[in-house]
Design a protein around this motif. Structure first.
Motif, PDB file in Angstrom:
ATOM      1  N   ILE A  12       0.862  -1.182   0.000  1.00 51.13           N
ATOM      2  CA  ILE A  12       0.000   0.000   0.000  1.00 51.13           C
ATOM      3  C   ILE A  12       0.896   1.230   0.000  1.00 51.13           C
ATOM      4  N   ASP A  13       0.553   2.189  -0.833  1.00 50.40           N
ATOM      5  CA  ASP A  13       1.316   3.430  -0.929  1.00 50.40           C
ATOM      6  C   ASP A  13       0.780   4.414   0.116  1.00 50.40           C
ATOM      7  N   TYR A  14       1.572   4.690   1.124  1.00 46.44           N
ATOM      8  CA  TYR A  14       1.160   5.595   2.199  1.00 46.44           C
ATOM      9  C   TYR A  14       1.589   7.036   1.963  1.00 46.44           C
ATOM     10  N   ARG A  15       2.205   7.319   0.813  1.00 49.94           N
ATOM     11  CA  ARG A  15       2.652   8.689   0.541  1.00 49.94           C
ATOM     12  C   ARG A  15       1.496   9.692   0.485  1.00 49.94           C
ATOM     13  N   PRO A  16       0.320   9.352  -0.088  1.00 44.52           N
ATOM     14  CA  PRO A  16      -0.785  10.323  -0.069  1.00 44.52           C
ATOM     15  C   PRO A  16      -1.235  10.675   1.356  1.00 44.52           C
ATOM     16  N   LEU A  17      -1.268   9.694   2.247  1.00 45.43           N
ATOM     17  CA  LEU A  17      -1.617   9.978   3.643  1.00 45.43           C
ATOM     18  C   LEU A  17      -0.548  10.861   4.280  1.00 45.43           C
ATOM     19  N   SER A  33      -7.336   7.590   5.953  1.00 45.05           N
ATOM     20  CA  SER A  33      -6.915   6.540   6.897  1.00 45.05           C
ATOM     21  C   SER A  33      -7.946   5.425   6.958  1.00 45.05           C
ATOM     22  N   LEU A  34      -9.229   5.776   6.960  1.00 43.64           N
ATOM     23  CA  LEU A  34     -10.266   4.750   6.958  1.00 43.64           C
ATOM     24  C   LEU A  34     -10.176   3.903   5.692  1.00 43.64           C
ATOM     25  N   GLN A  35      -9.998   4.544   4.555  1.00 42.60           N
ATOM     26  CA  GLN A  35      -9.864   3.798   3.295  1.00 42.60           C
ATOM     27  C   GLN A  35      -8.667   2.854   3.346  1.00 42.60           C
ATOM     28  N   LEU A  36      -7.564   3.319   3.903  1.00 41.34           N
ATOM     29  CA  LEU A  36      -6.356   2.502   3.980  1.00 41.34           C
ATOM     30  C   LEU A  36      -6.533   1.341   4.950  1.00 41.34           C
ATOM     31  N   ILE A  67       0.502   3.599   9.599  1.00 32.28           N
ATOM     32  CA  ILE A  67      -0.551   4.619   9.689  1.00 32.28           C
ATOM     33  C   ILE A  67      -0.415   5.376  11.008  1.00 32.28           C
ATOM     34  N   ASP A  68      -0.228   4.644  12.086  1.00 31.26           N
ATOM     35  CA  ASP A  68      -0.091   5.267  13.399  1.00 31.26           C
ATOM     36  C   ASP A  68       1.133   6.175  13.458  1.00 31.26           C
ATOM     37  N   HIS A  69       2.259   5.700  12.963  1.00 32.40           N
ATOM     38  CA  HIS A  69       3.492   6.509  12.998  1.00 32.40           C
ATOM     39  C   HIS A  69       3.338   7.791  12.190  1.00 32.40           C
ATOM     40  N   LEU A  70       2.629   7.715  11.065  1.00 33.57           N
ATOM     41  CA  LEU A  70       2.405   8.919  10.261  1.00 33.57           C
ATOM     42  C   LEU A  70       1.582   9.945  11.041  1.00 33.57           C
ATOM     43  N   TRP A  71       0.523   9.492  11.701  1.00 36.91           N
ATOM     44  CA  TRP A  71      -0.304  10.400  12.510  1.00 36.91           C
ATOM     45  C   TRP A  71       0.514  10.995  13.651  1.00 36.91           C
ATOM     46  N   ARG A  72       1.279  10.161  14.328  1.00 36.39           N
ATOM     47  CA  ARG A  72       2.060  10.643  15.470  1.00 36.39           C
ATOM     48  C   ARG A  72       3.129  11.645  15.027  1.00 36.39           C
TER      49      ARG A  72
END
Length: 154
Positions: A12-17, A33-36, A67-72
């Motif tokens: 999964i490409d997390y760059r857009p998030l 984030s929900l979509q991911l 996902i969590d690390h990006l938010w933090r």
């Protein structure tokens, strides 16, 4: 923003998030984030656009941590599932005590999505992400007890 490894066992490409979070586009980042999470949980969740509590365990540890690390990282450790988990554990897993702390409920009044939520860093610690978890506690409980938090600082 701290450097975050965009690890995904599902490619999964997390760059857009990451870009939305870095730009402070919290509402859009929450929706993505929900979509991911749905994508990581499988085809059924992706098709529906929301998670059954029983699907959360299918989310790979690495992906949930990313996902969590990006938010933090974007929120100076104010937002993220692991932040919500720490607060929840701090009130002995008592949902009614957690809601006012994270700003999801005041008295008998539930915070209404999206307009009554705070979409910036002035929000209470743990306020975000919502990722549509206002449907009940079972999905959120599964996220906060996910194996991603075992043997992890998160």
């Amino acid at each position: 923003m701290a450097t975050v490894s965009l690890t995904s066992v599902l490619n999964i490409d997390y760059r857009p998030l990451q870009a939305l979070l870095e730009a402070g586009s919290w509402l859009e980042a929450d929706r993505l984030s929900l979509q991911l999470l749905c994508r990581a949980a499988g085809e059924g969740a992706t098709r529906r656009g929301w998670l059954y509590f029983s699907e959360v365990s299918r989310i790979p540890v690495e992906d949930l941590r990313t996902i969590d690390h990006l938010w933090r990282a974007a929120s100076e450790d104010r937002f993220g599932y692991s932040v919500q988990r720490q607060l929840w554990l701090g009130v002995n897993r008592n949902w009614e005590r957690l809601w006012p702390i994270i700003g999801w409920k005041q008295g008998h009044h539930w915070t209404r999505y999206p307009d009554e939520f705070t979409w910036d860093l002035s929000a209470p610690k743990g306020h975000l992400p919502l990722s549509n978890q206002l449907r009940g506690v079972r999905v959120l409980e599964e996220l906060l007890t996910h194996k991603a938090w075992e043997d992890s600082s998160g």
